[in-house]
Design a protein around this motif. Sequence first.
Motif, PDB file in Angstrom:
ATOM      1  N   PHE A  34       0.839  -1.190   0.000  1.00  0.00           N
ATOM      2  CA  PHE A  34       0.000   0.000   0.000  1.00  0.00           C
ATOM      3  C   PHE A  34       0.881   1.249   0.000  1.00  0.00           C
ATOM      4  O   PHE A  34       2.024   1.220   0.436  1.00  0.00           O
ATOM      5  CB  PHE A  34      -0.857   0.067   1.275  1.00  0.00           C
ATOM      6  N   TYR A  36       0.080   5.067   1.628  1.00  0.00           N
ATOM      7  CA  TYR A  36      -0.801   5.974   2.342  1.00  0.00           C
ATOM      8  C   TYR A  36      -0.191   7.371   2.290  1.00  0.00           C
ATOM      9  O   TYR A  36       1.038   7.523   2.234  1.00  0.00           O
ATOM     10  CB  TYR A  36      -0.946   5.561   3.814  1.00  0.00           C
ATOM     11  N   ILE A  94       1.789  -5.843   4.300  1.00  0.00           N
ATOM     12  CA  ILE A  94       1.077  -6.640   5.297  1.00  0.00           C
ATOM     13  C   ILE A  94       2.040  -7.622   5.925  1.00  0.00           C
ATOM     14  O   ILE A  94       2.834  -8.266   5.238  1.00  0.00           O
ATOM     15  CB  ILE A  94      -0.092  -7.403   4.650  1.00  0.00           C
ATOM     16  N   GLY A  96       2.429 -10.987   7.161  1.00  0.00           N
ATOM     17  CA  GLY A  96       1.856 -12.320   7.180  1.00  0.00           C
ATOM     18  C   GLY A  96       0.373 -12.321   6.914  1.00  0.00           C
ATOM     19  O   GLY A  96      -0.145 -11.542   6.118  1.00  0.00           O
ATOM     20  N   SER A  97      -0.350 -13.179   7.572  1.00  0.00           N
ATOM     21  CA  SER A  97      -1.779 -13.337   7.315  1.00  0.00           C
ATOM     22  C   SER A  97      -2.632 -12.730   8.426  1.00  0.00           C
ATOM     23  O   SER A  97      -3.829 -12.931   8.448  1.00  0.00           O
ATOM     24  CB  SER A  97      -2.117 -14.819   7.194  1.00  0.00           C
ATOM     25  N   ASN A  98      -2.003 -11.988   9.314  1.00  0.00           N
ATOM     26  CA  ASN A  98      -2.816 -11.408  10.387  1.00  0.00           C
ATOM     27  C   ASN A  98      -3.198  -9.976  10.030  1.00  0.00           C
ATOM     28  O   ASN A  98      -3.119  -9.556   8.907  1.00  0.00           O
ATOM     29  CB  ASN A  98      -2.089 -11.495  11.732  1.00  0.00           C
ATOM     30  N   TYR A  99      -3.616  -9.253  11.020  1.00  0.00           N
ATOM     31  CA  TYR A  99      -4.197  -7.957  10.728  1.00  0.00           C
ATOM     32  C   TYR A  99      -3.168  -6.841  10.653  1.00  0.00           C
ATOM     33  O   TYR A  99      -3.520  -5.694  10.437  1.00  0.00           O
ATOM     34  CB  TYR A  99      -5.203  -7.614  11.833  1.00  0.00           C
ATOM     35  N   GLN A 100      -1.910  -7.149  10.848  1.00  0.00           N
ATOM     36  CA  GLN A 100      -0.950  -6.091  11.070  1.00  0.00           C
ATOM     37  C   GLN A 100      -0.296  -5.594   9.790  1.00  0.00           C
ATOM     38  O   GLN A 100      -0.039  -6.348   8.864  1.00  0.00           O
ATOM     39  CB  GLN A 100       0.130  -6.592  12.028  1.00  0.00           C
ATOM     40  N   LEU A 101      -0.036  -4.297   9.784  1.00  0.00           N
ATOM     41  CA  LEU A 101       0.687  -3.661   8.701  1.00  0.00           C
ATOM     42  C   LEU A 101       2.072  -3.270   9.193  1.00  0.00           C
ATOM     43  O   LEU A 101       2.250  -2.905  10.346  1.00  0.00           O
ATOM     44  CB  LEU A 101      -0.051  -2.407   8.232  1.00  0.00           C
TER      45      LEU A 101
ATOM     46  N   ASN B  31     -12.396  -4.343  13.236  1.00  0.00           N
ATOM     47  CA  ASN B  31     -11.006  -4.156  13.673  1.00  0.00           C
ATOM     48  C   ASN B  31     -10.744  -2.713  14.077  1.00  0.00           C
ATOM     49  O   ASN B  31     -11.174  -1.781  13.401  1.00  0.00           O
ATOM     50  CB  ASN B  31     -10.031  -4.492  12.532  1.00  0.00           C
ATOM     51  N   PHE B  48      -4.076  -3.884  18.882  1.00  0.00           N
ATOM     52  CA  PHE B  48      -5.247  -3.891  18.027  1.00  0.00           C
ATOM     53  C   PHE B  48      -6.300  -4.839  18.589  1.00  0.00           C
ATOM     54  O   PHE B  48      -6.018  -5.657  19.467  1.00  0.00           O
ATOM     55  CB  PHE B  48      -4.889  -4.222  16.574  1.00  0.00           C
ATOM     56  N   TYR B  50      -9.806  -7.152  17.264  1.00  0.00           N
ATOM     57  CA  TYR B  50     -10.590  -7.633  16.129  1.00  0.00           C
ATOM     58  C   TYR B  50     -12.026  -7.957  16.522  1.00  0.00           C
ATOM     59  O   TYR B  50     -12.810  -8.465  15.715  1.00  0.00           O
ATOM     60  CB  TYR B  50      -9.927  -8.863  15.485  1.00  0.00           C
ATOM     61  N   GLY B  97     -11.586  -9.603   8.520  1.00  0.00           N
ATOM     62  CA  GLY B  97     -11.117 -10.427   7.421  1.00  0.00           C
ATOM     63  C   GLY B  97      -9.705 -10.065   7.017  1.00  0.00           C
ATOM     64  O   GLY B  97      -8.835  -9.878   7.839  1.00  0.00           O
ATOM     65  N   ALA B  99      -6.191  -8.628   6.031  1.00  0.00           N
ATOM     66  CA  ALA B  99      -5.439  -7.453   6.474  1.00  0.00           C
ATOM     67  C   ALA B  99      -5.331  -6.434   5.359  1.00  0.00           C
ATOM     68  O   ALA B  99      -4.956  -5.298   5.591  1.00  0.00           O
ATOM     69  CB  ALA B  99      -4.051  -7.878   6.940  1.00  0.00           C
ATOM     70  N   GLN B 103      -7.441   0.686   6.107  1.00  0.00           N
ATOM     71  CA  GLN B 103      -7.589   1.215   7.455  1.00  0.00           C
ATOM     72  C   GLN B 103      -7.965   2.687   7.344  1.00  0.00           C
ATOM     73  O   GLN B 103      -7.369   3.430   6.572  1.00  0.00           O
ATOM     74  CB  GLN B 103      -6.310   1.029   8.260  1.00  0.00           C
TER      75      GLN B 103
END
Lengths: 113, 114
Positions: A34, A36, A94, A96-101, B31, B48, B50, B97, B99, B103
Motif C-alpha cells: 500500500f 498511504y 502486510i 503475514g496473514s494477520n491484521y498487522q501492517l 477491527n 489492536f 478484532y 477479514g 489485512a 484502514q
Amino acid sequence: AQSVTQLDSHVSVSEGTPVLLRCNYSSSYSPSLFWYVQHPNKGLQLLLKYTSAATLVKGINGFEAEFKKSETSFHLTKPSAHMSDAAEYFCVVIRGSNYQLIWGAGTKLIIKP
Amino acid sequence: DVKVTQSSRYLVKRTGEKVFLECVQDMDHENMFWYRQDPGLGLRLIYFSYDVKMKEKGDIPEGYSVSREKKERFSLILESASTNQTSMYLCASSLSGLAGNEQFFGPGTRLTVL
C-alpha cells in the motif's frame, strides 16, 4: 519476515515536474503493498494498494505505483506534481496473514513553486 | 462519510499521570488499532482489537493497555505516563477479514508528557 524500506526521507521537486518516491520491500511470499498519504494536520488516507492483480496500480490524485517482483520495489510516481501533493507518504506491507501492517519510515514530499 | 474520531487533538500530561485516549468509529468496523507515530520511524502498532473485548499486542505494547467494551469504541490507556511516551497517537479501524482491507484513520492526538 516482511519489511519495507523507503529510500528517501525527503524528496523535493518543482511544481509540474514528475514525482518518484521509492520503496523496496522484503517478503517471503507475494506481498500486499500500500501507499498511504498524510497531509499536514489531516488524517492518513489510502492512496493505492497492490494485492497481486495488475502490477501497475492507479490511485487517487493521479498517483500510480508499479509492483516489480524482480527488483522487490513498489515505487510511487506522478507525471506532474501539484502544490497540493505536498505531504508525507508511507509505503506499507502486510505482515503475514494477520491484521498487522508494517510501515515504512515515510517520505516527505516538498513541492517548490 | 466514514469517520474515526479521537477525543483530543492535543493533550499535555505530567509524568506518572494516568492517561486515557478515546477513539470512536461510526463504520461498524470489527477491527480497531492504536499506533504511535514518531519522526523517522513511521507508524508502530501498539495494540489492536478484532472484536469486542478482544485485544492483541502489537510491536510496542509496553506501558500501554487497551479497552474495547463496545464495537465502536477503542480506548488506549497509559497507566503511568512517562516522557518517552510523548508522541502522536493514531487510531484506525477496518473491516474484518483480510489485512488488506483499508484502514481508516482518526486525526490523531498529540500527547506531551512533562
